[in-house]
Scaffold this motif. Structure first.
Motif, PDB file in Angstrom:
ATOM      1  N   ARG A 111       0.833  -1.209   0.000  1.00  0.00           N
ATOM      2  CA  ARG A 111       0.000   0.000   0.000  1.00  0.00           C
ATOM      3  C   ARG A 111       0.866   1.258   0.000  1.00  0.00           C
ATOM      4  O   ARG A 111       0.582   2.216  -0.720  1.00  0.00           O
ATOM      5  CB  ARG A 111      -0.924   0.001   1.218  1.00  0.00           C
ATOM      6  N   ALA A 115       1.247   4.057  -2.996  1.00  0.00           N
ATOM      7  CA  ALA A 115       0.969   5.471  -2.720  1.00  0.00           C
ATOM      8  C   ALA A 115       2.116   6.368  -3.170  1.00  0.00           C
ATOM      9  O   ALA A 115       1.902   7.541  -3.508  1.00  0.00           O
ATOM     10  CB  ALA A 115       0.702   5.664  -1.235  1.00  0.00           C
ATOM     11  N   HIS A 126      -4.078   6.283   6.624  1.00  0.00           N
ATOM     12  CA  HIS A 126      -5.343   6.933   6.970  1.00  0.00           C
ATOM     13  C   HIS A 126      -6.403   5.840   7.056  1.00  0.00           C
ATOM     14  O   HIS A 126      -6.573   5.059   6.118  1.00  0.00           O
ATOM     15  CB  HIS A 126      -5.717   7.978   5.916  1.00  0.00           C
ATOM     16  N   ASP A 127      -7.090   5.783   8.198  1.00  0.00           N
ATOM     17  CA  ASP A 127      -8.033   4.684   8.422  1.00  0.00           C
ATOM     18  C   ASP A 127      -9.439   4.953   7.901  1.00  0.00           C
ATOM     19  O   ASP A 127     -10.370   4.200   8.175  1.00  0.00           O
ATOM     20  CB  ASP A 127      -8.076   4.310   9.911  1.00  0.00           C
ATOM     21  N   GLY A 128      -9.596   6.022   7.140  1.00  0.00           N
ATOM     22  CA  GLY A 128     -10.908   6.387   6.631  1.00  0.00           C
ATOM     23  C   GLY A 128     -11.559   7.493   7.433  1.00  0.00           C
ATOM     24  O   GLY A 128     -12.463   8.175   6.946  1.00  0.00           O
ATOM     25  N   TYR A 131      -5.825  10.161  10.378  1.00  0.00           N
ATOM     26  CA  TYR A 131      -4.483   9.667  10.146  1.00  0.00           C
ATOM     27  C   TYR A 131      -4.026   8.797  11.312  1.00  0.00           C
ATOM     28  O   TYR A 131      -4.424   8.995  12.456  1.00  0.00           O
ATOM     29  CB  TYR A 131      -3.498  10.832   9.979  1.00  0.00           C
ATOM     30  N   ALA A 168      -1.825  10.922   2.234  1.00  0.00           N
ATOM     31  CA  ALA A 168      -2.534   9.809   2.868  1.00  0.00           C
ATOM     32  C   ALA A 168      -2.335   8.502   2.114  1.00  0.00           C
ATOM     33  O   ALA A 168      -2.256   8.488   0.885  1.00  0.00           O
ATOM     34  CB  ALA A 168      -4.023  10.124   2.959  1.00  0.00           C
ATOM     35  N   ASP A 170      -4.398   5.086   1.816  1.00  0.00           N
ATOM     36  CA  ASP A 170      -5.745   4.597   2.121  1.00  0.00           C
ATOM     37  C   ASP A 170      -5.693   3.224   2.800  1.00  0.00           C
ATOM     38  O   ASP A 170      -5.269   2.241   2.206  1.00  0.00           O
ATOM     39  CB  ASP A 170      -6.561   4.513   0.836  1.00  0.00           C
ATOM     40  N   CYS A 171      -6.120   3.205   4.059  1.00  0.00           N
ATOM     41  CA  CYS A 171      -6.169   1.951   4.820  1.00  0.00           C
ATOM     42  C   CYS A 171      -7.545   1.780   5.463  1.00  0.00           C
ATOM     43  O   CYS A 171      -7.669   1.138   6.505  1.00  0.00           O
ATOM     44  CB  CYS A 171      -5.079   1.954   5.893  1.00  0.00           C
ATOM     45  N   HIS A 172      -8.576   2.348   4.837  1.00  0.00           N
ATOM     46  CA  HIS A 172      -9.899   2.328   5.457  1.00  0.00           C
ATOM     47  C   HIS A 172     -10.454   0.919   5.620  1.00  0.00           C
ATOM     48  O   HIS A 172     -11.268   0.659   6.500  1.00  0.00           O
ATOM     49  CB  HIS A 172     -10.883   3.178   4.634  1.00  0.00           C
ATOM     50  N   ASP A 173     -10.005   0.001   4.771  1.00  0.00           N
ATOM     51  CA  ASP A 173     -10.529  -1.362   4.800  1.00  0.00           C
ATOM     52  C   ASP A 173      -9.746  -2.285   5.725  1.00  0.00           C
ATOM     53  O   ASP A 173     -10.065  -3.475   5.834  1.00  0.00           O
ATOM     54  CB  ASP A 173     -10.546  -1.939   3.388  1.00  0.00           C
ATOM     55  N   GLN A 175      -8.947  -1.249   9.111  1.00  0.00           N
ATOM     56  CA  GLN A 175      -8.939  -0.476  10.357  1.00  0.00           C
ATOM     57  C   GLN A 175      -8.460  -1.281  11.558  1.00  0.00           C
ATOM     58  O   GLN A 175      -7.859  -0.724  12.472  1.00  0.00           O
ATOM     59  CB  GLN A 175     -10.345   0.073  10.656  1.00  0.00           C
TER      60      GLN A 175
END
Length: 196
Positions: A111, A115, A126-128, A131, A168, A170-173, A175
């Protein structure tokens, strides 16, 4: 795009662990293994270079990986670990993550590498919602501004990253990766963990 061999990854284990009664957090056993071992087991297949930044119990940590320590005294926090890593690393890029987050994603490094295509100097997970600044990737060109920042007595990780234009990741998926072990109770009751 960056490749994993261009990055030195450093597990931050240099804190005082005040909420753990002063016990060295990375060496505490969580679900049958020391926290540091759990992080290494998840990260090692993803990386070429892996170190630990620790300010005590270095001999114990050396069983797992090469060890560096903060070059600033009095435990100034994660930025001191990043500073030491940038000073020691032979690679142009350094990644950091904490020793108390035992659920490292299998694609964390990928990831960050993806980026890097955006051309920044610092990348932060960033967890969605917010940060997660102790999961970061930095280029050695930020070393000088980091030293200036620390010399001013500043310690806030995200404040520095904002100053150098962090981007950022993206690591929203994933968490759950950002859940960390902060208290003795959480060692025994993983379901009580709180998001970092």
């Amino acid at each position: 795009m960056l490749e994993e061999h261009q990055i030195t990854w450093v597990i931050l284990a240099g804190g005082q662990s005040s909420r753990m009664g002063g016990h060295d957090k990375g060496l505490l056993v969580y679900q049958g293994r020391p926290l540091i071992q759990r992080v290494i087991d998840a990260l090692q297949p993803q990386v070429s270079s892996l170190w630990i930044c620790a300010n005590r119990n270095q001999a114990a940590y050396r069983q797992y990986a090469p060890v560096i320590e903060d070059l600033y005294s009095d435990y100034p926090g994660p930025l001191a670990g990043l500073h030491s890593a940038l000073k020691h690393a032979e690679t142009e890029w350094v990644g950091i993550l904490p020793c108390d987050g035992p659920q490292v994603s299998h694609d964390l490094v990928e990831r960050f590498c993806q980026a890097s295509e955006s051309g920044g100097k610092v990348y932060v997970a960033h967890d969605g919602e917010k940060y997660q600044p102790v999961y970061a990737l930095a280029h050695r060109s930020v070393l000088s501004p980091l030293e200036q920042f620390l010399a001013q007595g500043e310690r806030k990780v995200m404040r520095f990253f904002d100053q150098v234009g962090a981007r950022a990741v993206d690591c929203h998926d994933i968490q759950s990766m950002f859940m960390n072990v902060n208290t003795p109770e959480q060692l025994l009751n993983p379901q009580d963990q709180q998001l970092a």
